[in-house]
Each structure stands twice: as C-alpha cells, then as structure tokens.
Design a protein around this motif. Structure first.
Motif, short mmCIF file in Angstrom:
data_model
loop_
_atom_site.label_atom_id
_atom_site.label_comp_id
_atom_site.label_asym_id
_atom_site.label_seq_id
_atom_site.Cartn_x
_atom_site.Cartn_y
_atom_site.Cartn_z
N UNK A 1 0.83 -1.17 0.14
CA UNK A 1 -0.02 0.17 -0.16
C UNK A 1 1.08 1.21 -0.07
N UNK A 2 2.42 1.14 0.12
CA UNK A 2 3.27 2.27 -0.02
C UNK A 2 3.06 3.03 -1.01
N UNK A 3 3.19 2.52 -2.22
CA UNK A 3 3.14 3.38 -3.40
C UNK A 3 1.54 4.01 -3.92
N UNK A 4 0.56 3.28 -3.68
CA UNK A 4 -0.78 3.94 -3.60
C UNK A 4 -1.02 4.99 -2.61
N UNK A 5 -0.55 4.73 -1.60
CA UNK A 5 -0.67 5.85 -0.54
C UNK A 5 0.19 7.15 -1.07
N UNK A 6 1.45 7.02 -1.38
CA UNK A 6 2.20 8.18 -1.89
C UNK A 6 1.60 8.90 -3.15
N UNK A 7 1.03 7.76 -4.20
CA UNK A 7 0.65 8.23 -5.23
C UNK A 7 -0.67 9.37 -5.34
N UNK A 8 -1.53 8.92 -4.16
CA UNK A 8 -2.81 9.64 -3.79
C UNK A 8 -2.36 10.88 -3.22
N UNK A 9 -1.27 11.07 -2.72
CA UNK A 9 -0.87 12.44 -2.12
C UNK A 9 -0.54 13.67 -3.45
N UNK A 10 -0.64 12.96 -4.49
CA UNK A 10 -0.27 13.91 -5.63
C UNK A 10 -1.70 14.70 -5.89
N UNK A 11 -2.59 14.16 -5.46
CA UNK A 11 -3.97 14.70 -5.39
C UNK A 11 -4.26 15.48 -3.93
N UNK A 12 -4.09 14.72 -2.98
CA UNK A 12 -4.31 14.91 -1.58
C UNK A 12 -3.18 15.43 -1.00
N UNK A 13 -2.86 16.68 -0.87
CA UNK A 13 -1.64 16.90 -0.01
C UNK A 13 -0.65 17.88 -1.19
N UNK A 14 -0.71 17.61 -2.31
CA UNK A 14 0.06 18.39 -3.17
C UNK A 14 -0.86 19.27 -4.13
N UNK A 15 -1.71 18.65 -4.96
CA UNK A 15 -2.55 19.47 -5.59
C UNK A 15 -3.54 20.34 -4.74
N UNK A 16 -4.26 19.78 -3.81
CA UNK A 16 -5.16 20.43 -2.69
C UNK A 16 -4.45 20.08 -1.44
N UNK A 17 -4.12 21.22 -0.62
CA UNK A 17 -3.55 21.35 0.66
C UNK A 17 -4.27 22.11 1.49
N UNK A 18 -4.30 21.67 2.91
CA UNK A 18 -5.00 22.47 3.78
C UNK A 18 -4.07 23.99 3.92
N UNK A 19 -5.13 24.80 4.03
CA UNK A 19 -4.64 26.28 4.10
C UNK A 19 -3.73 26.33 5.11
N UNK A 20 -3.61 25.87 6.27
CA UNK A 20 -2.83 26.33 7.38
C UNK A 20 -1.66 25.38 7.33
N UNK A 21 -1.54 24.30 6.32
CA UNK A 21 -0.37 23.61 6.27
C UNK A 21 0.69 24.06 5.09
N UNK A 22 -0.09 25.12 4.18
CA UNK A 22 0.80 25.70 3.11
C UNK A 22 1.61 26.76 3.82
N UNK A 23 2.94 26.86 3.40
CA UNK A 23 3.67 27.76 3.77
C UNK A 23 4.27 28.45 2.54
N UNK A 24 4.95 29.83 2.78
CA UNK A 24 5.49 30.37 1.46
C UNK A 24 7.17 30.08 1.25
N UNK A 25 7.73 29.56 2.28
CA UNK A 25 8.87 29.04 2.18
C UNK A 25 9.20 27.96 3.06
N UNK A 26 10.12 27.69 3.56
CA UNK A 26 10.27 26.25 4.15
C UNK A 26 11.11 26.68 5.43
N UNK A 27 10.66 27.73 6.17
CA UNK A 27 11.17 28.16 7.62
C UNK A 27 10.04 28.95 8.13
#
Length: 655
Positions: A331-357
């Motif tokens: 289930x490793x590859x299915x999980x990470x692949x689904x993240x391309x939609x849920x997490x990368x394309x759509x992301x919670x507003x408070x989890x998105x940040x403008x830079x990495x700090x």
C-alpha cells in the motif's frame, strides 16, 4: 482644588513642602526594590531581524552543484553561486519540509560552511534564536556570493535515515540548499546539477538539460519545485513505463542487487492498474509526468514521502521476488501516489507555507493523511496490489489497534494532529495511552464512515469517489497547489450528499472513547471480530517487520532479541508490571519462543493458573504472573448478517 474662571490657582508653600516630603519618603521606601529590579535578570536583546517572505521574484538565478560521489563517507558536497547586493543578508536552511509535518530539517548535519565574495571569505553568524538562519553582510562592490558546505548524511540507522550505500543514493534537495530570506520559495529560481558516482543511473521529476562527464544538469526550476523533486541514483536500475500518455507515469526501480529488479508481467500489470484506478478515482492528473522513485534495499532507509510529480518509496529488497510474502508493503505506492492529489494539488490552507522556514500547522492531517491512508488501501485493492482478503485483513488490524487505544478516553482525534510536532516522531513509552499519529489509522476509519454513509443515504447512487472527482479532480493542471479549509471540505461533501457534515466531523474529531469509531465498518457490512488464528496477511506482516503479535491477548508484541516492543496500557501484561524493553526469558519454566507462548495462552483458557513469565528488566530477573484466560486473539472482519457489504463494493476495481 477649586479653579476660578480667568485666574490661575497656585499651590501654597505648605502644600509644596508636603508633596516634596511625600516624594522623598516614597523614594526612600522604594529604593531597595528599585535597586533589586535593576540588578535582576532582564531579557536578552532581540535577535537580528529575519526578512519575512514576500511574493516577489528573487533577482537572478541561484546555481547549485552537488557532488554526490563520496559513497564511502556518505558526504554530499555543495557549491552555490548566489546573486547578491551589498548589505545585510540572511541565508536559511530548510526547517519545515512538506510531508514531514514537523520542523525536521537536518541542520545538525550541515558542516564546513564557507561564504566568499570576490574570492574573499565573509564572516557569518548563526542566529541566536533560529538555528536555521545565518546572518552576513555582503560587501560593497559584490554582485554574487560563492557558498560552499557539506551535508553529512547518516551512516548508521541510529543517526537517522541512511541515504547512501555503495550502490545507491537518495538526494533530498532540502538537505543541500541554503536560500535567501525574504522571498516565497516559488519566486526563487534555481539551476541545479549533480555529480554522480561512476556507473550510476538516476531518476528524478526534474527536467534534465544535459548529462556529461558524470554530471547531470537540469533545467532551471523554482526552489519550491526543486525541493519537491528528489533524485535517486544507483548502480542497478530499471525503468518501467506504466502509462505512456500525454502525462506519462514511470516506475523507476533501484536495487542492491540486479536480480531484485526482476518483476513479473503480473506484478508490473498491478502497478499499471494503480495508475489507471487513480485516474478513475480522481478523474484528472495534476502533473506533467510522474515518477515512482522506488528503491529496494536493506542498506538504505525505508521511506515513503510524497511529492507532486514523484514519490520516494523505499522498501524491502525482495519486493518483487518475494511478492506473495510482502503484501503488507504494497500500500506504500498507492498511498504516496494519492498524495499527488490530496496534499500536493489540494493542501490544507494552514499547512501551506510560503517558504521552508515558516511553521506549518497540522490541524487538517486527518484529511491530508487520514483520507490518503483510506485511498491507499482502496487503490491497493482496486489495482490488484492487494487481494480483497488482504485489504479486509489490513482494515481489521487498523480497527483493532484503534479499539485498543485507551488514550482515546482523554485525547481526541483532532489533537493527535499535533503529534508530529509534539513528539518529533521519537519513540514514545506508552503509545497507546499517549496516542501518536492516530490521524492516519483512525482517519482511515473516519473516511470509511463517510464513504459508507454517502452510499447508504443515496442507496448506492453516490459515494466518496464522487467527492474525489469534484474536490481533487477536474480541471486537469500541471503541478500547482490549491488550498482549502474545513468549510470548503464540508461544502464539497454537501454538494455530493446533503448532510450535517459539520456536526459529523465535530463529533468524530472532538469525541472520546473508549473503543474505536467502527460505524463505517458496520455500515459497510462487517464487524470486527477476533479468532484464534492469524490471517495470512498478519503472518506476513509479522515476518516482514520482525515481531510477534500478542497485543490483543496478553497486551504486548515481541520484537528482536525477544524484547517487548509495545505494552498495552491497562492490559494483563501492564497489570503484571511489564513495559517496553523487557526481555522474555522463559514461559512456564521453559525457554521462551513464540510457539511456547502461544501454547501457554491456549492452555490458560482452560486453566485458572496464570501464565508465568521469567523476564529480564534492566539488569534484574524476575518471574511475573500474567492473569489472562481468553485464549489467542487475532483480529479479522466477519460479515454482518443481513447487511449489504458496501465495503466489498468499495474495494472492487473500477471499469
């Protein structure tokens, strides 16, 4: 004092004398306190200001060249050429890495940092508060900086994730980059290159521009895209095309030994079906191409990390060659692949940040990870990476683990989204009482509840698949990110099936146990049960992860060297005084092995005598009596009589 219009009243000499005497007396009385306050500790001066990120372009392109050839020592050597203007400058090392959900940037592994302007070294000072920031001053006349440093990757498992072996390496750009404060990561343009060991092939989502003399150069990319595009390289490599359309998907496999690349046609077909089933679930692709970066190794770390156009998937060396035994890994590859939609394309507003700090906020991880965990299981079954029985057994283990979470009586699901930051993913002494990142497993149960509720209310006309297409699907796009709030989520669900979704989520996120939320299982046509034999899936999971499961009977599981890995709070083992780290030495007077303990558990079912365990705890041996008579207990799902099996329909491949 009365004031007469047109006149000014002055205090009398007597009143002045009285006021003066009072002031003197107050000063005399307060002098010791004032003196003590002046001598007491005061806050330190503020640290130098770090420019907040702005949505403006960084002037110029930063060149970054990584030398990844020192396999013997696990050292990545880095050179950056950074455009600069005279004056103060702050360099940042990434701290909050997407997908980690915690400030896990590996600043402790940065070494030999040198900054030069025009060939002359510049002094730098680490920020006294933010250890990931370095302050310096660019001298007059300078137009660029040369930055040199090393990333000392772990060489042993107790140091962290091993990223280099003699035959393989895993390059995370977040570990080898310094960038200027004051800009959104998407507005900083980078020109990357990597020098690889002789004979190494590589794969990455970055667009290559040239490969010459062992150096791979890539097209300019934003810092955001660079950090989101890791590179994996190795001596033994195989590329498998999974879908050759306009937005192709590829399986890039690296292994410790060439024979471990030998995937059968049936195994490849299951991975191709994963891409197909994800298309049918989401209805659109939000990437230009996708690379599953899969390494099969017992020398480098196992991993699962999502990216928009790729994923880092590290697993067992015999992923293909022991296919029948390694279902728990699939289930490793299915999980990470689904993240391309849920997490990368759509992301919670408070989890998105403008830079990495800029700190992330994890409040919606029950969607980001919980829903992805659910779809990882569903897609594994729909693609044929799992059988239906594998999926049911995996869900049974998940449900049983949450049903044995006594911590649910004091800590709600919503608060577990803070766990990555609170615990920093360190081991916890009583994980089932403290609760860890339960938003994965309980999140899976929550979304099964949502799916079956939609199906039941609509008599099968609609499902969570409809929500997936509406919220994560069309229109198709490249690798862009759209943020959302919980209100957006509830509105999208209401568009699929009108319901009090706000109340539904509030009750499940803020509710307390005991017991697990199993309404979705029951509505799906199954009930959690326990039998005296393990499912084949659980047996394989034990062999795969080197443990023996007695958690649902005695209240512990046993790992390497016969040590207890986990002890369940308030279980029979807990009552006997056992804890994690205890070594089992003997069972009822005979040397310990798993079969002997299994026989003792079965025998105690028809006996009033407790099970006698000789244990070693620290440097002390003692015999403990475990008063348990319920027999072996292993979780499974049994069909609920008379119920429609929505869960079976959920797990079926979509035509």
């Amino acid at each position: 004092m009365r004031r007469i219009a047109g006149t000014q009243q002055r205090p009398s000499p007597r009143s002045l004398a009285s006021a003066s005497s009072l002031a003197f007396l107050v000063a005399l009385l307060w002098a010791p306190e004032a003196q003590a306050a002046a001598a007491a500790p005061q806050p330190a001066r503020r640290a130098p200001a770090i420019a907040a990120p702005r949505d403006v372009p960084f002037p110029g392109v930063i060149e970054i060249a990584v030398d990844a050839t020192d396999l013997d020592h696990g050292v990545f050597s880095v050179r950056e050429r950074m455009p600069a203007r005279p004056g103060p400058l702050t360099l940042l090392y990434p701290k909050w890495i997407p997908g980690h959900h915690a400030p896990e940037g590996a600043i402790d592994r940065l070494a030999d940092l040198t900054v030069r302007a025009g060939g002359e070294p510049l002094p730098w000072r680490r920020d006294p508060v933010d250890m990931y920031a370095f302050h310096l001053r660019v001298p007059p006349g300078a137009s660029s900086l040369d930055i040199v440093f090393q990333y000392l990757s772990p060489v042993a498992a107790n140091e962290g994730d091993v990223a280099m072996s003699p035959d393989m390496l895993n390059l995370d750009w977040s570990t080898v980059v310094l960038y200027p404060a004051g800009y959104f990561a998407r507005r900083i343009e980078m020109r990357p290159s990597v020098k690889l060991p002789a004979g190494f092939a590589f794969a990455t989502a970055l667009e290559r521009s040239s490969v010459s003399g062992g150096v791979a150069s890539f097209a300019p990319a934003s810092l955001n895209l660079l950090v989101d595009s890791p590179l994996v390289a190795g001596r033994y490599f195989r590329r498998i095309d999974l879908d050759g359309g306009a937005k192709p998907a590829r399986l890039d496999v690296f292994a410790d030994r060439p024979e471990e690349l030998a995937a059968t046609q049936a195994e490849i077909a299951a991975h191709r079906a994963l891409v197909t089933q994800a298309d049918r679930l989401f209805g659109a692709r939000h990437f230009d191409h996708y690379d599953f970066l899969l390494w099969l190794s017992d020398r480098t770390a196992e991993e699962g990390l999502e990216h928009h156009q790729s994923s880092q998937d590290g697993t067992k060396p015999k992923y293909f060659t022991d296919w029948d035994k390694l279902a728990p890994e699939r289930d490793l590859l299915p999980h990470e692949y689904a993240h391309s939609w849920n997490g990368k394309y759509r992301r919670p507003a408070d989890l998105w940040t403008p830079n990495f700090n800029v700190p992330m906020r994890d409040s919606l991880l029950w969607v980001y990870e919980g829903l992805t965990q659910y779809w990882g299981y569903v897609l594994a079954a729909r693609a044929g990476l799992w059988t239906r029985d594998d999926a049911l057994a995996a869900i049974a283990l998940t449900a049983a683990s949450q049903a044995h979470r006594p911590g649910r009586t004091w800590r709600d699901l919503e608060d577990t989204t803070n766990a990555p930051i609170i615990a920093m993913r360190r081991p916890q002494p009583w994980i089932n009482w403290q609760r860890g990142e339960d938003y994965y497993s309980e999140g899976l149960l929550l979304w099964l509840d949502v799916d079956t509720l939609i199906r039941q209310r609509s008599a099968g006309a609609r499902s969570l698949d409809d929500f997936a297409r509406a919220f994560f699907g069309a229109p198709a796009s490249g690798p862009v990110t759209r943020t959302y709030t919980v209100a957006d989520l509830e509105a999208a669900l209401n568009a699929v099936e009108p319901y009090d979704w706000a109340g539904f989520f509030a009750s499940r996120l803020k509710g307390y146990g005991p017991g697990a939320p199993l309404d979705g299982l029951g509505r799906g046509g199954y009930r959690l049960a326990y039998g005296e034999t393990e499912t084949p899936f659980e047996k394989n999971d034990e062999a795969d992860n080197d443990y023996t499961d007695f958690l649902f009977s005695l209240g512990f599981d046993v790992g390497k060297s016969n040590e207890l890995q986990t002890v369940l709070w308030d279980s029979p083992a807990f009552a006997a005084g056992l804890r994690a780290g205890t070594t089992l030495v003997a069972v009822n007077g005979d040397a310990y092995d798993a079969d002997a303990l299994e026989e003792a558990i079965a025998g105690a079912k028809s006996s009033a005598a407790p099970i006698q365990l000789l244990v070693k705890q620290d440097n002390r041996y003692r015999t403990v009596a475990v008063d348990y008579h319920g027999g072996p207990k292993y979780p499974r799902l049994d069909p609920a009589p008379g119920a429609r099996r929505w869960l079976d329909e959920i797990l079926k491949a979509r035509p």
